[in-house]
Design a protein around this motif. Structure first.
Motif, PDB file in Angstrom:
ATOM      1  N   VAL A 229       0.881  -1.164   0.000  1.00 43.65           N
ATOM      2  CA  VAL A 229       0.000   0.000   0.000  1.00 43.65           C
ATOM      3  C   VAL A 229       0.917   1.212   0.000  1.00 43.65           C
ATOM      4  N   THR A 230       0.779   2.060  -0.993  1.00 44.40           N
ATOM      5  CA  THR A 230       1.716   3.187  -1.065  1.00 44.40           C
ATOM      6  C   THR A 230       1.135   4.347  -1.847  1.00 44.40           C
ATOM      7  N   HIS A 231       1.781   5.480  -1.714  1.00 47.50           N
ATOM      8  CA  HIS A 231       1.451   6.633  -2.556  1.00 47.50           C
ATOM      9  C   HIS A 231       2.587   6.918  -3.526  1.00 47.50           C
ATOM     10  N   GLU A 232       3.585   6.027  -3.530  1.00 48.89           N
ATOM     11  CA  GLU A 232       4.721   6.230  -4.416  1.00 48.89           C
ATOM     12  C   GLU A 232       4.379   5.724  -5.811  1.00 48.89           C
ATOM     13  N   MET A 233       3.963   6.640  -6.674  1.00 44.88           N
ATOM     14  CA  MET A 233       3.499   6.247  -8.001  1.00 44.88           C
ATOM     15  C   MET A 233       4.603   5.648  -8.847  1.00 44.88           C
ATOM     16  N   HIS A 234       5.812   6.172  -8.684  1.00 38.77           N
ATOM     17  CA  HIS A 234       6.892   5.649  -9.506  1.00 38.77           C
ATOM     18  C   HIS A 234       7.220   4.209  -9.133  1.00 38.77           C
ATOM     19  N   PHE A 235       7.117   3.926  -7.851  1.00 41.98           N
ATOM     20  CA  PHE A 235       7.323   2.547  -7.417  1.00 41.98           C
ATOM     21  C   PHE A 235       6.274   1.652  -8.072  1.00 41.98           C
ATOM     22  N   ALA A 236       5.033   2.109  -8.058  1.00 42.23           N
ATOM     23  CA  ALA A 236       3.948   1.335  -8.664  1.00 42.23           C
ATOM     24  C   ALA A 236       4.215   1.116 -10.155  1.00 42.23           C
ATOM     25  N   GLN A 237       4.635   2.177 -10.816  1.00 39.63           N
ATOM     26  CA  GLN A 237       4.865   2.078 -12.262  1.00 39.63           C
ATOM     27  C   GLN A 237       6.029   1.149 -12.596  1.00 39.63           C
ATOM     28  N   ASP A 238       7.107   1.282 -11.806  1.00 37.10           N
ATOM     29  CA  ASP A 238       8.329   0.552 -12.165  1.00 37.10           C
ATOM     30  C   ASP A 238       8.367  -0.879 -11.643  1.00 37.10           C
ATOM     31  N   VAL A 239       7.820  -1.096 -10.480  1.00 39.65           N
ATOM     32  CA  VAL A 239       8.059  -2.367  -9.798  1.00 39.65           C
ATOM     33  C   VAL A 239       6.854  -3.304  -9.801  1.00 39.65           C
ATOM     34  N   ALA A 240       5.668  -2.749  -9.722  1.00 42.21           N
ATOM     35  CA  ALA A 240       4.484  -3.600  -9.585  1.00 42.21           C
ATOM     36  C   ALA A 240       4.250  -4.410 -10.848  1.00 42.21           C
ATOM     37  N   ASN A 241       3.673  -5.599 -10.675  1.00 44.98           N
ATOM     38  CA  ASN A 241       3.167  -6.245 -11.876  1.00 44.98           C
ATOM     39  C   ASN A 241       1.643  -6.201 -11.894  1.00 44.98           C
ATOM     40  N   ARG A 242       1.075  -5.764 -10.732  1.00 39.62           N
ATOM     41  CA  ARG A 242      -0.370  -5.493 -10.755  1.00 39.62           C
ATOM     42  C   ARG A 242      -0.670  -4.299  -9.860  1.00 39.62           C
ATOM     43  N   VAL A 243      -1.556  -3.462 -10.335  1.00 37.14           N
ATOM     44  CA  VAL A 243      -1.955  -2.297  -9.556  1.00 37.14           C
ATOM     45  C   VAL A 243      -3.450  -2.402  -9.290  1.00 37.14           C
ATOM     46  N   VAL A 244      -3.810  -2.187  -8.023  1.00 34.59           N
ATOM     47  CA  VAL A 244      -5.217  -2.242  -7.648  1.00 34.59           C
ATOM     48  C   VAL A 244      -5.612  -0.853  -7.176  1.00 34.59           C
ATOM     49  N   PHE A 245      -6.680  -0.319  -7.718  1.00 35.87           N
ATOM     50  CA  PHE A 245      -7.123   0.991  -7.265  1.00 35.87           C
ATOM     51  C   PHE A 245      -8.393   0.834  -6.435  1.00 35.87           C
ATOM     52  N   MET A 246      -8.326   1.327  -5.200  1.00 36.02           N
ATOM     53  CA  MET A 246      -9.471   1.205  -4.291  1.00 36.02           C
ATOM     54  C   MET A 246     -10.050   2.580  -3.994  1.00 36.02           C
ATOM     55  N   ASP A 247     -11.356   2.600  -3.811  1.00 34.67           N
ATOM     56  CA  ASP A 247     -12.001   3.824  -3.353  1.00 34.67           C
ATOM     57  C   ASP A 247     -13.307   3.446  -2.650  1.00 34.67           C
ATOM     58  N   GLY A 248     -13.589   4.115  -1.548  1.00 33.52           N
ATOM     59  CA  GLY A 248     -14.845   3.890  -0.832  1.00 33.52           C
ATOM     60  C   GLY A 248     -15.065   2.457  -0.408  1.00 33.52           C
ATOM     61  N   GLY A 249     -13.986   1.756  -0.063  1.00 39.69           N
ATOM     62  CA  GLY A 249     -14.131   0.400   0.449  1.00 39.69           C
ATOM     63  C   GLY A 249     -14.324  -0.658  -0.618  1.00 39.69           C
ATOM     64  N   ARG A 250     -14.114  -0.270  -1.877  1.00 39.13           N
ATOM     65  CA  ARG A 250     -14.254  -1.251  -2.960  1.00 39.13           C
ATOM     66  C   ARG A 250     -13.063  -1.162  -3.891  1.00 39.13           C
ATOM     67  N   VAL A 251     -12.838  -2.265  -4.637  1.00 38.07           N
ATOM     68  CA  VAL A 251     -11.833  -2.202  -5.697  1.00 38.07           C
ATOM     69  C   VAL A 251     -12.519  -1.588  -6.912  1.00 38.07           C
ATOM     70  N   VAL A 252     -11.994  -0.450  -7.358  1.00 35.03           N
ATOM     71  CA  VAL A 252     -12.599   0.224  -8.501  1.00 35.03           C
ATOM     72  C   VAL A 252     -12.107  -0.413  -9.794  1.00 35.03           C
ATOM     73  N   GLU A 253     -10.814  -0.695  -9.803  1.00 38.00           N
ATOM     74  CA  GLU A 253     -10.212  -1.153 -11.050  1.00 38.00           C
ATOM     75  C   GLU A 253      -8.875  -1.807 -10.735  1.00 38.00           C
ATOM     76  N   GLU A 254      -8.505  -2.805 -11.489  1.00 35.24           N
ATOM     77  CA  GLU A 254      -7.152  -3.325 -11.338  1.00 35.24           C
ATOM     78  C   GLU A 254      -6.586  -3.767 -12.678  1.00 35.24           C
ATOM     79  N   GLY A 255      -5.265  -3.761 -12.773  1.00 33.70           N
ATOM     80  CA  GLY A 255      -4.642  -4.134 -14.032  1.00 33.70           C
ATOM     81  C   GLY A 255      -3.142  -4.008 -13.939  1.00 33.70           C
ATOM     82  N   THR A 256      -2.461  -4.155 -15.063  1.00 37.27           N
ATOM     83  CA  THR A 256      -1.013  -3.972 -15.074  1.00 37.27           C
ATOM     84  C   THR A 256      -0.732  -2.479 -14.900  1.00 37.27           C
TER      85      THR A 256
END
Lengths: 234, 250
Positions: B195-222
């Motif tokens: 769980v982070t706010h470091e966008m560059h880490f998410a872009q460079d290192v993650a192989n999946r990104v999950v976006f949550m809002d209001g207690g739900r998963v809004v969207e997920e993908g590479t």
């Protein structure tokens, strides 16, 4: 009226010294029993059980409202009556028993608050970190929480100890012969003379006792707060 | 390897998780993004049972349990497979860096002391703290403390490491050293949920990104999908606010 004789202070001091152990034993006994009850009370207060917490609070509330000297008389006159009701006769038990009982009851209430606040002062994250690496709650308590809250509790504990020692001088009112009791006897034997010298001698003794307690707790605190010490420097 | 199904959690009347599901395979680096209050930290803490979820299921390899009636034994089984890195490090104040790392090995896992010290030193070396074995947390900088936190997590050789905003309590110039260690772990194939706010880490290192809002998963993908072609308007809004140069491709 006689004039003031500073040299008599030393003379009284020497006569008081053999009774120092009574004062010290009273303090040690009270710390032992009162401390143990205090731990139980503190545990009752921080745990979830509502009834135990209520009982602990009632105990602390009541005992805190009673002046030590009154408590002393209530225990001294009341406890034998109460126990006689159960067929136990403690009328011949030594006065030290009543003194330690009284002060343990009072000291426990103080200790409950000292221990509780120390326990609550330790960051909740410490518990979570321990849980996350698989430690049980008992392991967490004695490995992580206890060492940390001991450091927090130490200054308040030392304070309560000093207060206990001084309040303990009230024990002479039921006839315990500690240094204070012996001092009162000496004044009586001198028909009220040299009272000032006697009280000054007592002052010196209590001052030495307090000094020893504060110094030793200072050293202990320094020794135990290894991790914390640098924090205050940072 | 790890699957969370339909997890619910409320604090009083405040529903924080409203049926979140998440699947993590071995070697995955899953980054959870979202505005504060979206439930991402609660989700992570629920996986390690630091919060008690109200409903939902957890499947961890061959362990299958429901959050509402999970036993202490199952919790301890799952905790042995996971490690947690906290936002505020939560190092044991009364222990040195090395003792922080070996504590879980010696006390919880009953490893012999020499063995634990050997593993502990190796873990600290790995995060670049070979000079700091005997320092107390209060003598270390925030970045160093968090690296001890990471060493403590990797020392127990977990199947998955959960990172709860590991850099958000750090001064900007200390963030790099912690992210560097995390990147290194990801490269070695460590499974992690971050769980982070470091966008560059998410872009460079993650192989999946999950976006949550209001207690739900809004969207997920590479990361590529999420950062260049987000499908949901809510995701775009969030990214636009966080990344000034965000410009999605239509």
């Amino acid at each position: 009226m006689r004039s003031f004789h500073p040299s008599y202070i030393l003379e009284v001091l020497i006569q008081l010294l053999p009774f120092l152990w009574v004062t010290v034993a009273m303090v040690i006994g009270t710390v032992f029993f009162g401390g143990a009850v205090g731990i139980l009370l503190a545990a009752a207060k921080v745990r979830k059980g509502r009834i135990t917490r209520l009982l602990a609070n009632i105990y602390i509330y009541i005992t805190r409202c009673i002046p030590s000297v009154i408590m002393l008389f209530i225990v001294y006159y009341g406890l034998p009556e109460l126990l006689l009701g159960f067929g136990i006769d403690i009328n011949h038990v030594g006065k030290g028993f009543f003194v330690i009982t009284t002060f343990s009851i009072l000291f426990a209430a103080n200790m409950a608050e000292v221990f509780r606040s120390a326990y609550e002062a330790v960051d909740k994250g410490q518990k979570e970190a321990a849980a996350s690496i698989g430690m049980t709650s008992w392991q967490t308590f004695y490995r992580i929480l206890l060492p940390q809250c001991t450091v927090v509790a130490l200054p308040n504990f030392a304070n309560a100890l000093v207060n206990l020692m001084k309040e303990g001088s009230l024990a002479y009112t039921i006839g315990l012969i500690d240094i204070m009791g012996k001092g009162q006897l000496l004044i009586g034997m001198n028909h009220g003379s040299y009272a000032l010298e006697t009280y000054l001698a007592l002052t010196i003794l209590y001052w030495v006792l307090t000094f020893v307690v504060e110094k030793s707790f200072g050293v202990l605190e320094k020794h135990l707060s290894k991790g914390k010490k640098a924090l205050s420097q940072a | 390897m790890l699957e969370i199904k339909n997890i619910y959690k409320a604090f009083g009347n405040n529903e924080v998780l409203k049926g979140v599901s998440l699947k993590v395979e071995k070697g995955d680096v899953v980054v959870i993004l979202g505005p504060s209050g979206s439930g991402k930290t609660t989700l992570l803490r629920s996986i390690d049972f630091l919060e008690k979820a109200d409903a939902g299921e957890i499947i961890f390899d061959d362990i299958h349990a429901e959050f509402a009636r999970i036993s202490k034994k199952t919790i301890s089984q799952i905790r042995k497979k996971t490690a947690f890195v906290f936002q505020n490090y939560n190092l044991f104040h009364n222990k040195t860096a090395l003792q922080n790392v070996t504590e879980g090995l010696i006390i919880a896992r009953k490893l012999p002391k020499e063995k634990a010290i050997e593993i502990g030193k190796r873990a600290l070396d790995k995060v670049g703290l070979s000079e700091r074995y005997d320092y107390y947390p209060s003598q270390l900088s925030g970045g160093q403390q968090q690296r001890v936190g990471i060493a403590r997590a990797i020392a127990v050789n977990p199947d998955i490491i959960l990172f709860d905003e590991p850099t958000s309590a750090l001064d900007p110039e200390l963030i790099g050293e912690v992210l560097g260690v995390m990147k290194e772990l990801a490269k070695e194939g460590t499974t992690m949920i971050v769980v982070t706010h470091e966008m560059h880490f998410a872009q460079d290192v993650a192989n999946r990104v999950v976006f949550m809002d209001g207690g739900r998963v809004v969207e997920e993908g590479t990361p590529d999908e999420m950062f260049s072609r987000p499908k949901e308007e809510r995701t775009r809004q969030f990214l636009r606010r966080i990344l000034p140069d965000f410009d999605y491709v239509i």
